[in-house]
Design a protein around this motif. Structure first.
Motif, mmCIF file in Angstrom:
data_model
loop_
_atom_site.group_PDB
_atom_site.id
_atom_site.type_symbol
_atom_site.label_atom_id
_atom_site.label_comp_id
_atom_site.label_asym_id
_atom_site.label_seq_id
_atom_site.Cartn_x
_atom_site.Cartn_y
_atom_site.Cartn_z
ATOM 1 N N UNK A 48 5.155 1.293 -0.122
ATOM 2 C CA UNK A 48 6.059 1.722 -1.177
ATOM 3 C C UNK A 48 5.354 2.686 -2.103
ATOM 4 N N UNK A 49 6.087 3.197 -3.064
ATOM 5 C CA UNK A 49 5.498 4.054 -4.075
ATOM 6 C C UNK A 49 4.953 3.177 -5.205
ATOM 7 N N UNK A 50 4.240 3.800 -6.126
ATOM 8 C CA UNK A 50 3.538 3.036 -7.158
ATOM 9 C C UNK A 50 4.446 2.070 -7.896
ATOM 10 N N UNK A 84 -2.157 1.534 -5.766
ATOM 11 C CA UNK A 84 -1.321 2.455 -6.527
ATOM 12 C C UNK A 84 -2.081 3.757 -6.736
ATOM 13 N N UNK A 85 -1.329 4.800 -7.100
ATOM 14 C CA UNK A 85 -1.946 6.094 -7.381
ATOM 15 C C UNK A 85 -2.647 6.031 -8.730
ATOM 16 N N UNK A 86 -3.894 6.510 -8.779
ATOM 17 C CA UNK A 86 -4.629 6.554 -10.026
ATOM 18 C C UNK A 86 -4.568 7.944 -10.640
ATOM 19 N N UNK A 142 6.005 14.850 1.934
ATOM 20 C CA UNK A 142 5.040 13.744 1.793
ATOM 21 C C UNK A 142 3.840 13.967 2.711
ATOM 22 N N UNK A 143 2.729 13.283 2.442
ATOM 23 C CA UNK A 143 1.519 13.470 3.260
ATOM 24 C C UNK A 143 1.733 13.237 4.757
ATOM 25 N N UNK A 144 2.434 12.157 5.115
ATOM 26 C CA UNK A 144 2.602 11.850 6.532
ATOM 27 C C UNK A 144 3.429 12.921 7.237
ATOM 28 N N UNK A 183 0.826 -1.203 0.000
ATOM 29 C CA UNK A 183 0.000 0.000 0.000
ATOM 30 C C UNK A 183 0.860 1.252 0.000
ATOM 31 N N UNK A 184 0.272 2.343 -0.413
ATOM 32 C CA UNK A 184 0.918 3.642 -0.338
ATOM 33 C C UNK A 184 1.035 4.048 1.125
#
Length: 301
Positions: free
Chosen positions: A127-129, A146-148, A221-223, A97-98
């Motif tokens: 991980x990343x996509x 993954x990122x869409x 990053x978001x976190x 997952x992201x």
């Protein structure tokens, strides 16, 4: 050598009788005798000896018995595990997952799943996509977020998620008390305004804002943005799922700015196209996740 022969040997030892063992196994005495003779041919000698009416093990039988019992226990355990795996009570669940999706409803679904299925081995990787795609290619994980939007001939989506993005800050921020906020004020007074690469649309919007009203910004990053907000710094655009509890409890404040577009973070739950059927444990987890995702996502199918 087969399972029936080992069972015959084990039961004869247990009851010290061919006839009692035959009744226990539901076969005739000639059948159980044939099984023992076949087994003796395999091991190279007699397993039992008679002293009058008393039946006992030969030296060969005594040496072979512990291995028979070990094999039977392993077979019984294996059958039980296979049955439980088929029913979703045992098995493995491996998901990539992201990092920004690993909390919120993902964690809630995982907690519910583990509570109901504690004997399933679970492994969650982040991980990343591109890294997640590699895990799927190598069959290291069953599913991957993954990122869409995302397209690949060897990967197929099982679920599409669209999470609302909202502007948030900490309660003591000057903008937290304002009733009417403009986008220019958010950028100029963010102290700082955190730039997050959610998708192309958000990135283009942020670039436009900065060109119109240059300001102090940090790209994170978001976190990291979440952690900085919780420590009393800045303004950020985060997914509602990431901050819903914090907003409800007043630890963060949602900002309602004028003319802000409705942005979403799109994620896709992918699996390898050539995998004809997902393991039962994965299907069970997917059911839990769908239930949790419906509370937060605009599009879950």
């Amino acid at each position: 050598m087969d399972l029936h022969q080992l069972q015959a040997f084990d039961q004869i030892v247990l009851y010290s009788s061919f006839s009692k063992a035959a009744r226990k196994l539901g076969v005739s005495q000639p059948t159980i005798s044939l099984r023992i003779r076949a087994l003796e041919q395999e091991v190279g000698g007699a397993l039992f000896q008679r002293n009058g009416r008393h039946l006992s093990l030969t030296e060969l039988g005594q040496s072979f018995l512990p291995y028979t019992q070990t094999a039977l226990r392993a077979m019984t355990t294996g059958i039980d595990v296979a049955r439980r795996t088929h029913e979703g009570e045992r098995g493995q669940l491996r998901i990539a997952t992201l990092p920004s999706l690993a909390a919120g409803f993902f964690a809630t679904a995982l907690a519910r799943f583990y509570h109901d299925h504690p004997h399933i081995d679970v492994a969650i990787h982040t991980g990343h996509t591109q890294e997640i795609c590699e895990m799927l290619y190598e069959h290291y994980v069953h599913l991957g977020f993954v990122v869409g939007p995302f397209f690949h001939p060897e990967l197929s989506p099982l679920l599409s998620l669209k999470e609302p993005l909202i502007l948030v800050t900490y309660p003591e921020h000057p903008l937290a008390q304002a009733e009417h906020i403009t986008l220019a004020e958010i950028v100029s007074q963010g102290q700082p305004f955190f730039l997050i690469d959610w998708n192309v649309e958000v990135k283009r919007w942020q670039s436009h804002l900065l060109s119109a009203a240059p300001s102090s910004t940090i790209e994170v990053p978001p976190q990291t943005a979440y952690d900085l907000l919780m420590s009393g710094q800045g303004v950020a655009l985060l997914t509602r799922a990431m901050v819903e509890q914090e907003v409800k409890t007043g630890r963060l404040v949602e900002l309602h700015a004028q003319q802000i577009p409705q942005f979403h973070r799109e994620s896709l739950l992918m699996h390898y196209t050539t995998v004809s059927s997902l393991p039962t444990a994965v299907k069970v987890w997917l059911r839990f996740f769908r239930e949790e995702a419906r509370h937060y996502c605009l599009d879950s199918r």
